[in-house]
Design a protein around this motif. Structure first.
Motif, PDB file in Angstrom:
ATOM      1  N   ASP A 253     -15.490 -18.271  38.140  1.00 39.73           N
ATOM      2  CA  ASP A 253     -15.643 -18.363  36.920  1.00 39.73           C
ATOM      3  C   ASP A 253     -14.261 -18.023  36.072  1.00 39.73           C
ATOM      4  O   ASP A 253     -13.710 -18.660  35.184  1.00 39.73           O
ATOM      5  CB  ASP A 253     -16.772 -17.466  36.217  1.00 39.73           C
ATOM      6  CG  ASP A 253     -17.891 -17.832  36.766  1.00 39.73           C
ATOM      7  OD1 ASP A 253     -18.042 -18.759  37.328  1.00 39.73           O
ATOM      8  OD2 ASP A 253     -18.910 -17.279  36.294  1.00 39.73           O
ATOM      9  N   SER A 254     -13.748 -16.877  36.400  1.00 37.17           N
ATOM     10  CA  SER A 254     -12.482 -16.376  35.520  1.00 37.17           C
ATOM     11  C   SER A 254     -11.319 -16.821  36.227  1.00 37.17           C
ATOM     12  O   SER A 254     -10.529 -17.527  35.802  1.00 37.17           O
ATOM     13  CB  SER A 254     -12.856 -14.804  35.405  1.00 37.17           C
ATOM     14  OG  SER A 254     -13.777 -14.407  34.830  1.00 37.17           O
ATOM     15  N   VAL A 255     -11.108 -16.613  37.638  1.00 33.81           N
ATOM     16  CA  VAL A 255      -9.761 -16.702  37.969  1.00 33.81           C
ATOM     17  C   VAL A 255      -9.494 -18.112  38.457  1.00 33.81           C
ATOM     18  O   VAL A 255      -8.243 -18.754  38.014  1.00 33.81           O
ATOM     19  CB  VAL A 255      -9.546 -15.735  39.325  1.00 33.81           C
ATOM     20  CG1 VAL A 255      -8.274 -15.974  40.137  1.00 33.81           C
ATOM     21  CG2 VAL A 255      -9.737 -14.351  39.170  1.00 33.81           C
ATOM     22  N   LEU A 256     -10.245 -18.817  39.143  1.00 40.49           N
ATOM     23  CA  LEU A 256     -10.043 -20.024  39.539  1.00 40.49           C
ATOM     24  C   LEU A 256      -9.894 -20.921  38.401  1.00 40.49           C
ATOM     25  O   LEU A 256      -9.352 -21.938  38.250  1.00 40.49           O
ATOM     26  CB  LEU A 256     -11.405 -20.566  40.817  1.00 40.49           C
ATOM     27  CG  LEU A 256     -11.256 -19.934  42.058  1.00 40.49           C
ATOM     28  CD1 LEU A 256     -12.233 -20.292  42.928  1.00 40.49           C
ATOM     29  CD2 LEU A 256      -9.636 -20.001  42.597  1.00 40.49           C
ATOM     30  N   THR A 257     -11.120 -20.659  37.415  1.00 41.73           N
ATOM     31  CA  THR A 257     -11.047 -21.596  36.470  1.00 41.73           C
ATOM     32  C   THR A 257      -9.858 -21.534  35.590  1.00 41.73           C
ATOM     33  O   THR A 257      -9.412 -22.496  35.099  1.00 41.73           O
ATOM     34  CB  THR A 257     -12.328 -21.481  35.548  1.00 41.73           C
ATOM     35  OG1 THR A 257     -13.330 -21.797  36.312  1.00 41.73           O
ATOM     36  CG2 THR A 257     -12.518 -22.308  34.408  1.00 41.73           C
ATOM     37  N   LEU A 259      -6.907 -20.836  36.655  1.00 41.00           N
ATOM     38  CA  LEU A 259      -5.601 -21.218  37.430  1.00 41.00           C
ATOM     39  C   LEU A 259      -5.881 -22.787  37.239  1.00 41.00           C
ATOM     40  O   LEU A 259      -4.618 -23.406  36.906  1.00 41.00           O
ATOM     41  CB  LEU A 259      -5.774 -20.757  38.960  1.00 41.00           C
ATOM     42  CG  LEU A 259      -5.364 -19.516  39.125  1.00 41.00           C
ATOM     43  CD1 LEU A 259      -5.471 -19.243  40.569  1.00 41.00           C
ATOM     44  CD2 LEU A 259      -4.027 -19.089  38.698  1.00 41.00           C
ATOM     45  N   LEU A 260      -6.957 -23.483  37.246  1.00 41.78           N
ATOM     46  CA  LEU A 260      -7.101 -24.737  37.068  1.00 41.78           C
ATOM     47  C   LEU A 260      -6.796 -25.217  35.683  1.00 41.78           C
ATOM     48  O   LEU A 260      -6.022 -26.412  35.503  1.00 41.78           O
ATOM     49  CB  LEU A 260      -8.639 -25.088  37.486  1.00 41.78           C
ATOM     50  CG  LEU A 260      -9.057 -25.314  38.945  1.00 41.78           C
ATOM     51  CD1 LEU A 260     -10.302 -25.599  39.143  1.00 41.78           C
ATOM     52  CD2 LEU A 260      -8.036 -26.107  39.900  1.00 41.78           C
ATOM     53  N   ARG A 264      -3.502 -27.816  34.633  1.00 41.47           N
ATOM     54  CA  ARG A 264      -3.554 -29.092  33.821  1.00 41.47           C
ATOM     55  C   ARG A 264      -3.232 -28.897  32.218  1.00 41.47           C
ATOM     56  O   ARG A 264      -3.226 -29.973  31.663  1.00 41.47           O
ATOM     57  CB  ARG A 264      -5.281 -29.327  33.630  1.00 41.47           C
ATOM     58  CG  ARG A 264      -5.597 -29.615  35.324  1.00 41.47           C
ATOM     59  CD  ARG A 264      -7.140 -29.829  35.272  1.00 41.47           C
ATOM     60  NE  ARG A 264      -7.751 -30.048  36.737  1.00 41.47           N
ATOM     61  CZ  ARG A 264      -9.144 -30.117  36.797  1.00 41.47           C
ATOM     62  NH1 ARG A 264      -9.954 -29.823  35.622  1.00 41.47           N
ATOM     63  NH2 ARG A 264      -9.654 -30.259  38.064  1.00 41.47           N
ATOM     64  N   ALA A 265      -2.770 -27.813  32.063  1.00 34.24           N
ATOM     65  CA  ALA A 265      -2.287 -27.591  30.570  1.00 34.24           C
ATOM     66  C   ALA A 265      -1.139 -28.274  30.313  1.00 34.24           C
ATOM     67  O   ALA A 265       0.043 -27.935  30.971  1.00 34.24           O
ATOM     68  CB  ALA A 265      -2.282 -26.172  30.142  1.00 34.24           C
ATOM     69  N   GLU A 266      -1.159 -29.325  29.352  1.00 34.80           N
ATOM     70  CA  GLU A 266       0.211 -30.102  28.843  1.00 34.80           C
ATOM     71  C   GLU A 266       0.585 -29.927  27.585  1.00 34.80           C
ATOM     72  O   GLU A 266       1.509 -30.158  27.173  1.00 34.80           O
ATOM     73  CB  GLU A 266       0.071 -31.507  29.161  1.00 34.80           C
ATOM     74  CG  GLU A 266      -0.100 -31.576  30.827  1.00 34.80           C
ATOM     75  CD  GLU A 266      -0.396 -33.182  31.386  1.00 34.80           C
ATOM     76  OE1 GLU A 266      -0.546 -34.100  30.211  1.00 34.80           O
ATOM     77  OE2 GLU A 266      -0.291 -33.636  32.457  1.00 34.80           O
ATOM     78  N   LEU A 273      -5.307 -22.222  25.330  1.00 35.29           N
ATOM     79  CA  LEU A 273      -6.540 -21.880  25.896  1.00 35.29           C
ATOM     80  C   LEU A 273      -6.537 -21.318  27.219  1.00 35.29           C
ATOM     81  O   LEU A 273      -7.194 -20.209  27.396  1.00 35.29           O
ATOM     82  CB  LEU A 273      -7.380 -23.283  25.869  1.00 35.29           C
ATOM     83  CG  LEU A 273      -8.762 -23.220  26.507  1.00 35.29           C
ATOM     84  CD1 LEU A 273      -9.814 -22.261  25.926  1.00 35.29           C
ATOM     85  CD2 LEU A 273      -9.318 -24.726  26.735  1.00 35.29           C
ATOM     86  N   ALA A 274      -5.528 -21.754  28.023  1.00 34.48           N
ATOM     87  CA  ALA A 274      -5.280 -21.165  29.325  1.00 34.48           C
ATOM     88  C   ALA A 274      -4.846 -19.685  29.176  1.00 34.48           C
ATOM     89  O   ALA A 274      -5.284 -18.922  30.038  1.00 34.48           O
ATOM     90  CB  ALA A 274      -4.315 -21.917  30.075  1.00 34.48           C
TER      91      ALA A 274
END
Length: 432
Positions: A253-257, A259-260, A264-266, A273-274
């Motif tokens: 929930d916390s770490v992988l999400t 990182l993903l 994808r943050a542009e 949000l990241a």
């Protein structure tokens, strides 16, 4: 396709648990054992080795005192025919051993010693009987040890090991029959053999009952100890599994999400949000490391809805809160954390996989009677749950197993092109 995960009922759980009355609103449900009732709690074994030893000690004490009191006049009446020294000494010594057996019923630690002394004294009196008699006793009387043979055999059955008690039980009737065949024993002839057989049958029955009850009691004690060991092992395994599910869920929930999302943050909004998700992930890991059972207070359904609303409000796509009635029910903090985290993960999955902002997403939190229901849904792309790879932890670890670990129910209903519905339910009776 719908998949339902429910907590398995333990074999040790009472059958009537599901029919128990539901707690009133506002009541905090009791914390039951994770795998059914504790095998030692509220269960008193009917037969244990200690209870059998205690019962036989009481019975032999009653028999020894009663027989000694009843036949004391006959013993005194035969003293004139016996040796003036050894006759009274033997009678008094055996009587004192009977008293010791009676007293040992209240002092269990001395019971075995008193029983062994009683059995040995009776055998000594019986063997030395021909040397004790000075005049022939009347033909209508038995040698006074006859009245106490059963007491001695019972004392041997309780005081000796089974094989020693078996030897004693066979030896005493044989010695008595031989004594009765001698002139000092009355020269009884065939009746002496019949009396010996009668004594052997009665003493053997007592020995068999004692051995069988002791073995049954030992089996009960062994089974009880095994049940306790298995229950303790189940508790440890359950705690390990709950910890594993919690860690897996936090990591996903916390770490992988996070990182993903960071990858994808542009846009500036996505980067902000990241960053916020990264701070939340650090907070979750710190809270999990410092979490101690029983510290957090209970949570109301209204607070649970507020927590879920605040969590999904920070996602990149809008998630609407649908109105639903909430009561004053309070649920444990661990349950509230599991429901809130599972609802958030379901919303994150919807944002990531269901489609863009045009997809209608919602969450509903309500109380129905004594149960809490949380629904997270969308009308997006949907998916085939059976086709999800086993390595993907989102639905299995973060939603289904997380809710199941606190005694709840998780239902995932989805089909490609038909949207997704994830329904979470928790009821105090499910945990019982």
């Amino acid at each position: 396709m719908a998949t339902t995960a429910r907590p398995a009922r333990s074999a040790g759980a009472p059958a009537g648990a599901a029919g128990a009355a539901r707690p009133a609103d506002g009541a905090i449900p009791a914390e039951p054992a994770p795998f059914g009732a504790d095998p030692l709690r509220g269960v008193r074994p009917t037969i244990t080795q200690a209870s059998v030893e205690r019962l036989f000690a009481i019975l032999i004490a009653i028999a020894a005192v009663a027989y000694g009191a009843v036949y004391a006049p006959q013993v005194v009446g035969q003293l004139p025919y016996l040796d003036p020294v050894w006759g009274p000494v033997a009678a008094v010594a055996l009587g004192a051993s009977f008293v010791a057996v009676g007293v040992s019923a209240f002092a269990q630690r001395w019971a075995q010693v008193a029983q062994i002394v009683c059995a040995l004294l009776l055998l000594v009196v019986l063997v030395t009987w021909p040397l004790t008699v000075r005049e022939d006793i009347p033909d209508d009387q038995y040698p006074w040890p006859w009245w106490f043979l059963t007491v001695g055999s019972t004392a041997a059955a309780m005081g000796f090991a089974p094989w020693r008690a078996t030897v004693y039980t066979a030896l005493v009737p044989a010695v008595y029959a031989v004594v009765r065949l001698t002139p000092a024993g009355g020269d009884a002839g065939a009746s002496a053999v019949l009396q010996g057989v009668y004594t052997a049958i009665l003493s053997g029955a007592v020995l068999v009952i004692a051995v069988l009850l002791r073995r049954a009691a030992a089996s009960v004690d062994t089974a009880q100890a095994t049940a306790v060991r298995r229950y303790s092992l189940a508790i440890r395994e359950h705690a390990t599994e709950v910890e594993r599910v919690q860690v897996d869920a936090i990591v996903h929930d916390s770490v992988l999400t996070t990182l993903l999302s960071a990858a994808r943050a542009e846009t500036p909004e996505a980067k902000a949000l990241a960053a916020r998700m990264a701070r939340n992930a650090i907070d979750h890991l710190g809270a999990a490391a410092a979490d101690l059972p029983g510290e957090a207070p209970p949570v109301t359904v209204h607070d649970l809805r507020g927590r879920i609303t605040a969590a999904v409000g920070a996602l990149a796509a809008p998630v609407h809160l649908r109105d639903a009635p909430v009561g004053g029910m309070r649920l444990p903090a661990t349950v509230a954390d599991a429901l809130a985290s599972a609802a958030l993960q379901a919303s994150v999955n919807s944002v990531q996989h269901a489609g863009g902002p045009e997809v209608d997403r919602w969450v509903r939190v309500e109380q129905r009677g004594g149960a809490v229901h949380v629904e997270v849904g969308d009308d997006g792309a949907g998916f085939d749950l059976g086709a999800v790879p086993a390595a993907r932890l989102g639905v299995r670890r973060s939603i289904i197993e997380r809710v199941q670990a606190v005694g709840g129910t998780a239902v995932v209903a989805s089909n490609p092109g038909a949207g997704t519905r994830i329904r979470l339910e928790w009821h105090p009776e499910e945990r019982a």
